[in-house]
Write an enzyme that holds these catalytic residues in place. Structure first.
Site, short mmCIF file in Angstrom:
data_model
loop_
_atom_site.label_atom_id
_atom_site.label_comp_id
_atom_site.label_asym_id
_atom_site.label_seq_id
_atom_site.Cartn_x
_atom_site.Cartn_y
_atom_site.Cartn_z
N SER A 189 -50.43 -28.29 10.80
CA SER A 189 -50.24 -29.50 9.99
C SER A 189 -50.80 -29.22 8.60
CB SER A 189 -50.96 -30.69 10.63
OG SER A 189 -50.42 -30.99 11.88
N LYS A 239 -45.16 -35.36 9.81
CA LYS A 239 -46.49 -35.30 10.43
C LYS A 239 -47.51 -36.07 9.60
CE LYS A 239 -49.83 -34.30 13.19
NZ LYS A 239 -50.24 -32.96 13.63
N LYS A 270 -58.57 -34.09 7.03
CA LYS A 270 -57.71 -33.12 6.37
C LYS A 270 -56.30 -33.66 6.22
CE LYS A 270 -55.57 -30.20 8.72
NZ LYS A 270 -54.22 -30.02 9.32
#
Length: 291
Positions: A93, A168, A236
């Site tokens: 990701s 995502k 993140k």
């Protein structure tokens, strides 16, 4: 099929083993952290470049954008040894913008590139039940589809390179804001004198029902914050969302507030906790623990 697999952590290890169960040959780079199970299932080679040389398809799932760049383009990395026609699949990701650059650099070597991040966590990885969000060419997607089907259930080609990573990021925004909403609701209910476990039970039968209410609310009530999906990784992902939003001129105010709550938990030593521990930041604001 000969599959090179790089990134054998919590997610990657069961994903690679599911590919082995599906009858594919595995090639992995040497790491001190390789488990006996992986060593028995795969051919271990000295470097990512050697893995790429042996493979028809190279799959990687590593923590962040710089890690992907290092695996692909660093010294002894995948790009050094790619043969024309090799398919590279990044299931990490990472940044949608960087993904488009990585894809162009891999394409220049006569190879296809798919960005295919996943959702479903460690349980989904073990059970080959991951959701796979794919960006890239249709032909490459069809070639990779049997591999995705060995690892996941809900598999969608969203668009061109970068579209998988964009999806995502959108997923992580939705998950974070739902966790924040559930946490706020339970802190409110508990502060008002209601039993949060009973509140959750009642809400599960109504329109507020969701997987977040089912799974994460239970963790909040029972104080079970072992990951799961770690706060540091969700931070993140939300940073990717906020960075991408700045690049395209979009405001994400609630995403920013969720990130601040994660940061508050992280600052108290909770970076490695499950992301349901976001509730602890709200509890401190209310000076009231729901458990």
């Amino acid at each position: 099929m000969k599959i090179g697999f790089i990134g054998l952590g919590i997610m990657g290890r069961p994903m690679a083993l599911n590919l082995k169960k599906a009858g594919h040959d595995l090639f992995v780079p040497e790491r001190a952290s390789l488990t006996d199970e992986i060593r028995a299932a795969a051919t271990v080679l000295p470097s990512p470049a050697e893995v790429a040389k042996a493979a028809e398809v190279v799959i990687l799932i590593v923590p962040d954008t710089p890690d992907v760049e290092a695996v692909l383009f660093g010294e002894g990395a995948v790009a050094e040894a790619l043969k024309p026609g090799t398919l590279v699949i990044d299931m990490s990701s990472i940044s949608p913008t960087a993904t488009k650059d990585f894809a162009a650099r891999i394409n220049a070597k006569g190879c296809d590139y798919l960005d295919a991040p996943v959702s479903g966590g460690e349980v989904g990885a073990r059970n080959a039940a991951l959701t796979v969000m794919v960006g890239g060419p249709e032909e490459a997607f069809q070639r990779a589809l049997p591999l995705f089907q060995a690892m996941g259930k809900n598999i969608t080609l969203v668009g061109g390179n970068g579209a998988g990573q964009t999806t995502k990021v959108a997923n992580q925004i939705i998950v974070a804001l739902n966790i924040e909403a559930v946490a706020e609701a339970l802190v409110f209910a508990s502060k008002a004198g209601a039993d949060p476990a009973k509140v959750r039970e009642a809400l599960m039968g109504g329109f507020a029902s969701s997987r977040i209410l089912e799974v994460h609310a239970e963790r909040m009530i029972k104080r079970t914050f072992d990951p799961g999906f770690r706060i540091v990784l969700h931070q993140k992902d939300l940073n990717l969302a906020l960075q991408s939003a700045r690049e395209i001129g979009v405001s994400l105010p609630h995403t920013a507030s969720a990130q601040q709550l994660f940061s508050a938990v992280s600052a108290e030593g909770g970076a490695q906790k499950d992301h349901s521990a976001l509730v602890q930041a709200l509890e401190r604001l209310a000076s009231h623990e729901i458990g």
